[in-house]
Design a protein around this motif. Sequence first.
Motif, short mmCIF file in Angstrom:
data_model
loop_
_atom_site.label_atom_id
_atom_site.label_comp_id
_atom_site.label_asym_id
_atom_site.label_seq_id
_atom_site.Cartn_x
_atom_site.Cartn_y
_atom_site.Cartn_z
N GLU A 23 0.83 -1.22 0.00
CA GLU A 23 0.00 0.00 0.00
C GLU A 23 0.86 1.27 0.00
O GLU A 23 0.56 2.24 -0.69
CB GLU A 23 -0.91 -0.02 1.24
N GLN A 24 1.95 1.25 0.78
CA GLN A 24 2.82 2.42 0.90
C GLN A 24 3.84 2.52 -0.25
O GLN A 24 4.59 3.49 -0.32
CB GLN A 24 3.59 2.37 2.23
N LYS A 25 3.89 1.48 -1.08
CA LYS A 25 4.86 1.41 -2.19
C LYS A 25 6.29 1.49 -1.67
O LYS A 25 7.14 2.18 -2.24
CB LYS A 25 4.58 2.49 -3.23
N LEU A 26 6.54 0.74 -0.59
CA LEU A 26 7.88 0.66 0.00
C LEU A 26 8.47 -0.71 -0.27
O LEU A 26 7.75 -1.71 -0.28
CB LEU A 26 7.81 0.88 1.52
N THR A 27 9.78 -0.74 -0.48
CA THR A 27 10.46 -2.00 -0.71
C THR A 27 11.30 -2.38 0.50
O THR A 27 11.71 -1.53 1.29
CB THR A 27 11.35 -1.92 -1.97
N ILE A 28 11.57 -3.67 0.62
CA ILE A 28 12.29 -4.20 1.77
C ILE A 28 13.25 -5.29 1.32
O ILE A 28 13.02 -5.94 0.28
CB ILE A 28 11.30 -4.73 2.84
N THR A 29 14.30 -5.48 2.05
CA THR A 29 15.25 -6.55 1.83
C THR A 29 15.79 -6.99 3.19
O THR A 29 15.67 -6.26 4.17
CB THR A 29 16.39 -6.10 0.90
N THR A 30 16.37 -8.17 3.22
CA THR A 30 16.93 -8.67 4.48
C THR A 30 18.31 -9.28 4.25
O THR A 30 18.61 -9.75 3.16
CB THR A 30 16.04 -9.76 5.12
N MET A 31 19.12 -9.22 5.31
CA MET A 31 20.33 -10.01 5.39
C MET A 31 20.20 -10.77 6.70
O MET A 31 20.25 -10.18 7.77
CB MET A 31 21.61 -9.17 5.37
N GLY A 55 14.80 -8.70 -2.67
CA GLY A 55 15.72 -9.82 -2.62
C GLY A 55 16.17 -9.97 -1.18
O GLY A 55 15.79 -9.17 -0.32
N ALA A 56 16.96 -10.99 -0.93
CA ALA A 56 17.41 -11.22 0.44
C ALA A 56 18.70 -12.02 0.42
O ALA A 56 18.96 -12.77 -0.53
CB ALA A 56 16.34 -11.99 1.22
N PHE A 57 19.48 -11.84 1.46
CA PHE A 57 20.71 -12.60 1.64
C PHE A 57 20.57 -13.48 2.87
O PHE A 57 20.10 -13.02 3.90
CB PHE A 57 21.91 -11.67 1.90
N VAL A 58 20.99 -14.73 2.75
CA VAL A 58 21.15 -15.59 3.92
C VAL A 58 22.66 -15.75 4.08
O VAL A 58 23.31 -16.38 3.25
CB VAL A 58 20.46 -16.96 3.75
N THR A 59 23.18 -15.12 5.10
CA THR A 59 24.62 -15.09 5.33
C THR A 59 24.91 -15.77 6.66
O THR A 59 25.12 -15.12 7.67
CB THR A 59 25.15 -13.64 5.32
#
Length: 174
Positions: A23-31, A55-59
Amino acid sequence: MKKEYRESEIRAHYRALTLWLIEQKLTITTMESATAGQIASLITDTEGSSAVLKGAFVTYCNEAKIQQGVPADVIDTYTVYSKETAAAMAEVCRKSYKADIGVGVTGTMGNIDPANPDASVPGQVYFAVSTKMGTESFYRELAPQTNRLMYKLAVAEEIYEALAAEIFPGSLPG
């Protein structure tokens, strides 16, 4: 008193978060380290999540964090289990994916990490949220959970609660 974590409630919170991000047109990513992709997985459980998860990183190991851009001196100075490392993880993934929000999470779940035994304390979790406004870091101590999934979900809930109460107060259901 031990805090109770309910999987259905956590999943509902992430559905609300994902719909709000859309709804807010915000993007997210994770590490993610300790949660091994659980946060990204919870986000993608909601239809339309491809509009928000860049996208996301599993580190899972130190080398993977460094390969993705976390400065080795941060890990060397503060240990892999620290607010500083979580902050670097959040900032690196946000910048790498050019996302509005980056989440970094590291910590020890139910046992000592043999690769980092001196820094590893079961139940201690560090996470950070990075936005264009800056980066906030958090520390939580979790009571023992029944299994690995519940540790990951407990951390996910702690991150959701921080997003709802401190990063976007009044915007998400609490």
